[in-house]
Design a protein around this motif. Structure first.
Motif, short mmCIF file in Angstrom:
data_model
loop_
_atom_site.label_atom_id
_atom_site.label_comp_id
_atom_site.label_asym_id
_atom_site.label_seq_id
_atom_site.Cartn_x
_atom_site.Cartn_y
_atom_site.Cartn_z
N LYS A 182 0.83 -1.21 0.00
CA LYS A 182 0.00 0.00 0.00
C LYS A 182 0.87 1.26 0.00
O LYS A 182 0.55 2.24 -0.67
CB LYS A 182 -0.91 0.01 1.23
N GLU A 205 2.10 1.98 -3.42
CA GLU A 205 1.01 2.44 -4.29
C GLU A 205 0.72 3.92 -4.10
O GLU A 205 0.58 4.67 -5.07
CB GLU A 205 -0.26 1.62 -4.02
N ASN A 236 -6.91 3.54 1.98
CA ASN A 236 -7.86 3.49 0.86
C ASN A 236 -9.20 4.12 1.23
O ASN A 236 -10.26 3.51 1.04
CB ASN A 236 -8.07 2.05 0.39
#
Length: 260
Positions: free
Chosen positions: A125, A128, A163
């Motif tokens: 993550k 990203e 997210n």
């Protein structure tokens, strides 16, 4: 049923001390839907930050109701869905001994717990969000060495690592130079393309009307909520009445801007 992401009903708030009361918000009704990019504008002291604090549960509701994804704020628990970047984040780095990666990963602490180790998925993550915000090359750099624009992207990355479907930003471009402000709005545009709902508090009307889908203009009351095109077409007299002092619409880089 498709609920608004944020739904505010009859929100009023008054600051009280021993000597006096100061109304901050009066009867605010506002709905923001999935994927919207809404700019909340208004003069200093108009109640913008108070409204954000109420939405985030920092201040306790005095009257009215707030719903997030159809759930009452009073019972809302899924705060990992909400990313927040405050106006103070670009001054956070002064002398702070942490790398960019460490700061961004700290955004997982609330969901994981303070003493849990990071897993391979967490580092995936991290990569990203650093890539999304074009700061992968900074991951091992001490945050105290970054520019204001770079620091702000780090804190957006920190807000995004869980997210979230919602991003709330309170005056995030304060103290950032013009070049990095443009880069910042480019980042927000990429997030909007990924259907992140954005609520941006700003005083910078001239810039934001060219980026936001909608503008909500607050000065105790919610005086206007509509598209950026509709906001641009408000008359100078109407804007000056909302703000409580004269505003002049001027042309800047072939675009219509609003300047105090």
């Amino acid at each position: 049923m498709d609920h608004p992401i944020f739904e505010l009903k009859n929100i009023s708030y008054t600051y009280r001390d021993k000597m006096e009361t100061t109304p901050a918000l009066k009867d605010i009704n506002l709905s923001i839907h999935k994927g919207d990019f809404v700019a909340l504008v208004g003069p200093n002291g108009s109640g913008k930050t108070t409204l954000i604090k109420l939405i985030l549960g920092v201040l306790k509701l005095q009257s009215g109701e707030i719903y997030i994804n159809g759930n009452s704020l009073r019972n809302f628990q899924a705060w990992q869905e909400v990313g927040y970047v405050s106006q103070k984040s670009n001054s956070f780095s002064k002398g702070f001994p942490a790398t960019v990666s460490e700061v961004v990963l700290s955004g997982l602490t609330k969901a994981k717990g303070l003493f849990k180790r990071f897993r391979k998925e967490d580092y995936r993550k991290l990569e990203e969000v650093l890539d999304l915000l074009n700061i992968s090359h900074l991951k091992d750099k001490n945050i105290s060495l970054l520019s204001g624009g770079q620091t702000q992207r780090v804190f957006i990355a920190r807000a995004l690592i869980n997210n979230p479907s919602i991003l709330v930003l309170d005056e995030p471009t304060v103290g950032i130079d013009a070049k990095h402000v443009k880069e910042f709005y480019d980042v927000l545009f990429r997030l909007k393309e990924q259907s992140v709902t954005i609520l941006l508090v700003t005083h910078d009307i001239g810039v934001v009307v060219d980026h936001a889908d909608e503008v909500a203009c607050l000065n105790e009351h919610l005086h206007f909520h509509g598209t950026n095109h509709e906001f641009k077409n408000l008359g100078e007299a109407e804007l000056s009445k909302i703000y409580g002092f004269p505003l002049q619409l001027v042309s800047h880089d072939h675009e219509r801007a609003c300047c105090e």
